[in-house]
Design a protein around this motif. Structure first.
Motif, mmCIF file in Angstrom:
data_model
loop_
_atom_site.group_PDB
_atom_site.id
_atom_site.type_symbol
_atom_site.label_atom_id
_atom_site.label_comp_id
_atom_site.label_asym_id
_atom_site.label_seq_id
_atom_site.Cartn_x
_atom_site.Cartn_y
_atom_site.Cartn_z
ATOM 1 N N GLY A 50 0.816 -1.215 0.000
ATOM 2 C CA GLY A 50 0.000 0.000 0.000
ATOM 3 C C GLY A 50 0.842 1.254 0.000
ATOM 4 N N LYS A 51 1.981 1.191 0.746
ATOM 5 C CA LYS A 51 2.866 2.356 0.812
ATOM 6 C C LYS A 51 3.462 2.659 -0.552
ATOM 7 C CE LYS A 51 4.113 1.821 5.693
ATOM 8 N NZ LYS A 51 5.224 1.600 6.646
ATOM 9 N N PHE A 52 3.853 1.598 -1.280
ATOM 10 C CA PHE A 52 4.434 1.790 -2.603
ATOM 11 C C PHE A 52 3.400 2.338 -3.582
ATOM 12 C CE2 PHE A 52 7.386 -1.448 -0.874
ATOM 13 C CZ PHE A 52 8.571 -0.750 -1.042
ATOM 14 N N LYS A 53 2.146 1.893 -3.414
ATOM 15 C CA LYS A 53 1.076 2.419 -4.275
ATOM 16 C C LYS A 53 0.934 3.922 -4.095
ATOM 17 C CE LYS A 53 -1.857 -1.705 -4.703
ATOM 18 N NZ LYS A 53 -3.185 -2.300 -4.400
ATOM 19 N N ASN A 54 1.016 4.357 -2.845
ATOM 20 C CA ASN A 54 0.906 5.786 -2.571
ATOM 21 C C ASN A 54 2.068 6.560 -3.187
ATOM 22 O OD1 ASN A 54 -1.436 5.378 -1.128
ATOM 23 N ND2 ASN A 54 -0.446 5.412 0.869
ATOM 24 N N ILE A 55 3.269 5.985 -3.061
ATOM 25 C CA ILE A 55 4.450 6.639 -3.633
ATOM 26 C C ILE A 55 4.324 6.739 -5.149
ATOM 27 C CG2 ILE A 55 6.935 6.409 -4.012
ATOM 28 C CD1 ILE A 55 7.106 5.124 -1.224
ATOM 29 N N PHE A 56 3.879 5.637 -5.782
ATOM 30 C CA PHE A 56 3.696 5.643 -7.237
ATOM 31 C C PHE A 56 2.612 6.644 -7.641
ATOM 32 C CE2 PHE A 56 5.220 0.992 -7.244
ATOM 33 C CZ PHE A 56 6.535 1.403 -7.470
ATOM 34 N N ALA A 57 1.543 6.727 -6.821
ATOM 35 C CA ALA A 57 0.469 7.672 -7.121
ATOM 36 C C ALA A 57 0.974 9.108 -7.057
ATOM 37 C CB ALA A 57 -0.690 7.475 -6.135
ATOM 38 N N ILE A 58 1.758 9.420 -6.024
ATOM 39 C CA ILE A 58 2.319 10.774 -5.888
ATOM 40 C C ILE A 58 3.255 11.075 -7.060
ATOM 41 C CG2 ILE A 58 3.849 12.234 -4.505
ATOM 42 C CD1 ILE A 58 2.751 10.833 -2.026
ATOM 43 N N ALA A 59 4.104 10.101 -7.392
ATOM 44 C CA ALA A 59 5.032 10.296 -8.514
ATOM 45 C C ALA A 59 4.257 10.522 -9.814
ATOM 46 C CB ALA A 59 5.953 9.077 -8.646
#
Length: 468
Positions: A2-11
């Protein structure tokens, strides 16, 4: 994961913003300021618990890159709003510690009985009315405390009811010039009177509330069903709410403090004119004065009371967020937006109004509505310079800024204050999508209805052209 999804979403969002900026005529400073702003917003949306850290880092980068300096940090930080909130949080804290809101819940529930739909409808109406008469922040502070006591009594999830109160508060805040800071800004810049708001804004605001109440009952039907079940359960009868620890003298003091605060907030403009004071001087003065009275009434516990009742975390976040958004105006991003909007409309006034409304709604959803409207007022000034009839634009700005403030958690000051209260009360928070789904539905339905009613009245508008 989930954390990586958020990072990818922000990027992905930042990449999309960069791509959009590359096609615009932005300077290097404007590009950097925009990206930093979106970094703060994305961090707030996807990592709510660390929102203050993102805001601090963003402001520090703005300072380090010379996009912002100390004098402008102080100018953009909204210290008047912060002082108002400090005073009001102190007043609310005193009322809550003296069980005033438990007393109100007891009276309302006892009067309504075991009728959950009527009860919530009345509380939503109270939230809208208090927002219209005072302002959205005061309304949310009073009404959220009342709602927390209700949900605690019946041991139900407060989040659906928090959202219903917030939605009603934002909608009600559009009814008068004093209901929302953006109403005050619009009234002053467009030279609109209180009577103008009663004629053009209040009926549309009331209509939006009438639609929102049953819409919320549908969206939160499971929560409403649970409330009905708990209210009807033996041992949870309404009269049991009377058994709260308050004294008649304490409640009498709370009523005096509450009604005095409301009266002074409603009449502050009249008193300012009588005393020849600058506008909104007594808006802040009232909050600080009665906040001071609350501290006096706590006597020996005054310091501890003040420190535990003022939500310094939320207020510090406000300071940083306001400063970061003010930078966009400082470096000329808002001027570029105005030019692009006028060019896109290509001379069609109705199309321009639709673009303008959509833009104010979009920005309101992803930044505080006060800041969104402050950004769009100079844009509307540029639109007026080309000869466009702007009377309906002012109302579109008002409705977009208030009604679409319901779309996301940072759409309005009331939303952020409510979230801060939820964190302080329960230690939890609302997930982004948990707010977005019902918020977007309510926002879309109400703004579409508001604009339809606004268009329907075009020919009754003052000095309206024959063709628009």
């Amino acid at each position: 994961m989930g954390k990586f999804k958020n990072i990818f979403a922000i990027a992905g969002i930042l990449a999309g913003v960069s791509l959009g900026i590359s096609s615009a005529d932005f300077t290097g400073q404007q590009t950097l300021a925009t990206l930093i702003f979106f970094m703060i917003i994305c961090g707030t949306l996807f990592y709510w618990k660390f929102r203050l850290a993102f805001a601090f880092v963003g402001v520090s980068v703005l300072l380090g890159t010379k996009l912002l300096d100390i004098p402008h940090v102080l100018e953009f930080a909204g210290l008047d709003i912060i002082l108002f909130l400090v005073g009001m949080m102190t007043i609310i804290g005193f009322l809550e510690e003296n069980h005033f809101f438990e007393y109100l819940v007891a009276k309302v529930v006892d009067a309504v009985g075991e009728k959950p739909y009527l009860l919530i409808a009345i509380l939503m109406g109270m939230a809208a009315l208090s927002a219209a008469l005072v302002d959205e922040v005061t309304s949310i502070l009073f009404m959220m405390s009342t709602m927390f006591h209700l949900t605690k009594r019946y041991k139900i999830n407060p989040i659906p009811f928090l959202l219903m109160i917030v939605f009603s508060t934002n909608i009600g805040s559009s009814a008068t010039a004093v209901g929302n800071p953006i109403g005050v800004m619009i009234a002053l810049r467009a030279k609109l009177t209180f009577a103008d708001f009663l004629r053009w804004a209040a009926p549309i605001s009331f209509s939006a509330l009438v639609i929102t109440i049953p819409l919320c009952f549908f969206l939160f039907r499971k929560a409403m069903a649970e409330l009905k079940e708990r209210m009807c359960k033996k041992g949870n009868e309404a009269q049991e709410l009377k058994h709260v620890h308050y004294t008649k003298a304490g409640i009498r003091t709370c009523w005096i403090l509450f009604l005095s605060t409301i009266a002074c907030l409603v009449l502050h403009h009249n008193i300012e004119e009588m005393l020849q004071l600058e506008k909104n001087t007594l808006l802040i003065g009232t909050a600080l004065f009665f906040g001071g009275v609350s501290i006096f009434l706590k006597t020996g516990d005054a310091r501890d009371f003040f420190m535990r009742r003022v939500d310094w975390w939320t207020l510090t976040f406000f300071l940083s967020l306001f400063a970061s958004v003010g930078t966009l105006k400082y470096v000329g991003v808002t001027e570029q937006i105005a030019k692009g909007m006028i060019h896109l409309a290509g001379g069609g006034h109705v199309f321009l109004l639709n673009i303008f409304t959509a833009a104010i709604c979009l920005l309101t959803a992803f930044m505080d509505n006060v800041l969104a409207v402050a950004t769009f007022i100079p844009i509307l000034s540029d639109i007026e310079k080309i000869g466009v009839y702007t009377f309906p634009f002012w109302w579109a700005m008002l409705f977009g800024g208030t009604m679409f403030g319901n779309a996301t958690v940072i759409g309005s000051t009331a939303n952020i204050v409510a979230m801060g209260m939820l964190e302080k009360e329960l230690g939890g928070h609302i997930k982004f999508m948990e707010w977005l789904k019902p918020g977007l539905i309510v926002s879309s339905v109400t703004i579409l209805m508001a604009m339809a009613l606004l268009y329907a009245q075009f020919h009754w508008m003052p000095n309206a052209p024959s063709h628009f």
